[in-house]
Design a protein around this motif. Structure first.
Motif, PDB file in Angstrom:
ATOM      1  N   ASP A   8      25.761 -50.415   4.370  1.00 37.88           N
ATOM      2  CA  ASP A   8      25.449 -49.086   4.921  1.00 37.88           C
ATOM      3  C   ASP A   8      23.952 -48.945   5.198  1.00 37.88           C
ATOM      4  O   ASP A   8      23.548 -48.256   6.135  1.00 37.88           O
ATOM      5  CB  ASP A   8      25.876 -47.975   3.952  1.00 37.88           C
ATOM      6  N   ASN A   9      23.145 -49.597   4.379  1.00 35.66           N
ATOM      7  CA  ASN A   9      21.687 -49.521   4.534  1.00 35.66           C
ATOM      8  C   ASN A   9      21.151 -50.524   5.550  1.00 35.66           C
ATOM      9  O   ASN A   9      19.941 -50.663   5.700  1.00 35.66           O
ATOM     10  CB  ASN A   9      20.995 -49.722   3.182  1.00 35.66           C
ATOM     11  N   GLY A  10      22.058 -51.232   6.213  1.00 35.61           N
ATOM     12  CA  GLY A  10      21.649 -52.106   7.297  1.00 35.61           C
ATOM     13  C   GLY A  10      21.420 -53.564   6.946  1.00 35.61           C
ATOM     14  O   GLY A  10      20.992 -54.342   7.795  1.00 35.61           O
ATOM     15  N   LEU A  11      21.694 -53.963   5.716  1.00 34.37           N
ATOM     16  CA  LEU A  11      21.527 -55.365   5.357  1.00 34.37           C
ATOM     17  C   LEU A  11      22.670 -56.184   5.953  1.00 34.37           C
ATOM     18  O   LEU A  11      23.792 -55.696   6.074  1.00 34.37           O
ATOM     19  CB  LEU A  11      21.509 -55.541   3.842  1.00 34.37           C
ATOM     20  N   THR A  12      22.376 -57.408   6.308  1.00 34.62           N
ATOM     21  CA  THR A  12      23.392 -58.312   6.829  1.00 34.62           C
ATOM     22  C   THR A  12      24.107 -58.975   5.650  1.00 34.62           C
ATOM     23  O   THR A  12      23.569 -59.003   4.530  1.00 34.62           O
ATOM     24  CB  THR A  12      22.763 -59.411   7.706  1.00 34.62           C
ATOM     25  N   PRO A  13      25.298 -59.532   5.891  1.00 33.69           N
ATOM     26  CA  PRO A  13      25.975 -60.245   4.807  1.00 33.69           C
ATOM     27  C   PRO A  13      25.112 -61.357   4.204  1.00 33.69           C
ATOM     28  O   PRO A  13      25.090 -61.539   2.987  1.00 33.69           O
ATOM     29  CB  PRO A  13      27.230 -60.810   5.468  1.00 33.69           C
ATOM     30  N   LYS A  14      24.381 -62.078   5.035  1.00 33.32           N
ATOM     31  CA  LYS A  14      23.505 -63.149   4.523  1.00 33.32           C
ATOM     32  C   LYS A  14      22.402 -62.577   3.638  1.00 33.32           C
ATOM     33  O   LYS A  14      22.087 -63.150   2.586  1.00 33.32           O
ATOM     34  CB  LYS A  14      22.889 -63.945   5.668  1.00 33.32           C
ATOM     35  N   GLU A  15      21.818 -61.460   4.039  1.00 34.26           N
ATOM     36  CA  GLU A  15      20.772 -60.838   3.217  1.00 34.26           C
ATOM     37  C   GLU A  15      21.341 -60.390   1.868  1.00 34.26           C
ATOM     38  O   GLU A  15      20.696 -60.562   0.830  1.00 34.26           O
ATOM     39  CB  GLU A  15      20.148 -59.651   3.950  1.00 34.26           C
TER      40      GLU A  15
ATOM     41  N   CYS B 141      35.037 -52.030   2.178  1.00 29.18           N
ATOM     42  CA  CYS B 141      34.389 -51.395   3.325  1.00 29.18           C
ATOM     43  C   CYS B 141      34.824 -52.157   4.580  1.00 29.18           C
ATOM     44  O   CYS B 141      34.034 -52.931   5.123  1.00 29.18           O
ATOM     45  CB  CYS B 141      32.879 -51.334   3.160  1.00 29.18           C
ATOM     46  N   PRO B 142      36.073 -51.959   4.979  1.00 31.36           N
ATOM     47  CA  PRO B 142      36.624 -52.740   6.090  1.00 31.36           C
ATOM     48  C   PRO B 142      35.905 -52.565   7.411  1.00 31.36           C
ATOM     49  O   PRO B 142      36.057 -53.398   8.306  1.00 31.36           O
ATOM     50  CB  PRO B 142      38.077 -52.280   6.172  1.00 31.36           C
ATOM     51  N   GLU B 143      35.097 -51.531   7.543  1.00 32.33           N
ATOM     52  CA  GLU B 143      34.314 -51.372   8.764  1.00 32.33           C
ATOM     53  C   GLU B 143      33.307 -52.507   8.921  1.00 32.33           C
ATOM     54  O   GLU B 143      32.785 -52.727  10.001  1.00 32.33           O
ATOM     55  CB  GLU B 143      33.613 -50.006   8.816  1.00 32.33           C
ATOM     56  N   TYR B 144      33.058 -53.232   7.828  1.00 33.44           N
ATOM     57  CA  TYR B 144      32.143 -54.375   7.868  1.00 33.44           C
ATOM     58  C   TYR B 144      32.876 -55.702   7.740  1.00 33.44           C
ATOM     59  O   TYR B 144      32.246 -56.734   7.531  1.00 33.44           O
ATOM     60  CB  TYR B 144      31.095 -54.269   6.755  1.00 33.44           C
TER      61      TYR B 144
END
Length: 122
Positions: free
Chosen positions: A81-88, A115-118
Motif C-alpha cells: 500500500d505504501n508503494g514498495l515493490t515485492p522485491k523491496e 491483498c489480492p489487488e497485488y
C-alpha cells in the motif's frame, strides 16, 4: 526499505514474546448479517487461506504461531500500500529471523490471499 524490515522484525519479535498465535475465531452469526460481519468473515477466510498456503509452502518451518505469520502477511500488504515493490519487501525481510525461502513465501502468498489487488499475474 529498512522501515518495513524493522516493522517485520518488530511484529515477529512482539508475536514471539506475547505468545499469541491462534487463528482468529470466526465471528458468530447474527440473525441479521451486517457489512461488518461480512468483512470480518472475508478477512477470516483470507487469513485461513494464507496460513494454509504457508503451511504447504513451508512444511519445515515452525508456523505454530499463526497470529505472528498473519501479522507479518498484513505488514507486507501495508508495505505494498505504501508503494514498495515485492522485491523491496523481500529484501527488507530476508536475513535476521526470517530465511529467504520464508520471506519469499510470505511476500508471494500475502499478495495472493491477503491483498489480492497485488497478486502476481501469471
Amino acid at each position: 526499505m529498512r522501515k518495513i524490515g524493522a516493522l517485520a522484525a518488530a511484529i515477529l519479535a512482539a508475536g514471539m514474546l506475547s505468545g499469541c498465535g491462534a487463528l482468529p475465531v470466526a465471528p458468530s452469526r447474527s440473525a441479521t448479517p451486517t457489512a461488518t460481519s461480512s468483512a470480518a468473515e472475508e478477512a477470516f477466510a483470507q487469513e485461513t487461506a494464507y496460513y494454509t498456503a504457508l503451511r504447504k509452502q513451508l512444511p519445515q518451518t515452525d508456523l505454530s504461531n499463526a497470529g505472528l505469520w498473519i501479522d507479518l502477511g498484513r505488514a507486507v500488504c501495508k508495505a505494498f500500500d505504501n508503494g514498495l515493490t515485492p522485491k523491496e519487501v523481500f529484501d527488507s525481510m530476508k536475513g535476521g529471523a526470517i530465511s529467504e525461502p520464508e520471506a519469499s513465501a510470505v511476500v508471494v502468498i500475502s499478495g495472493i490471499h491477503l491483498c489480492p489487488e497485488y497478486a502476481p499475474t501469471p
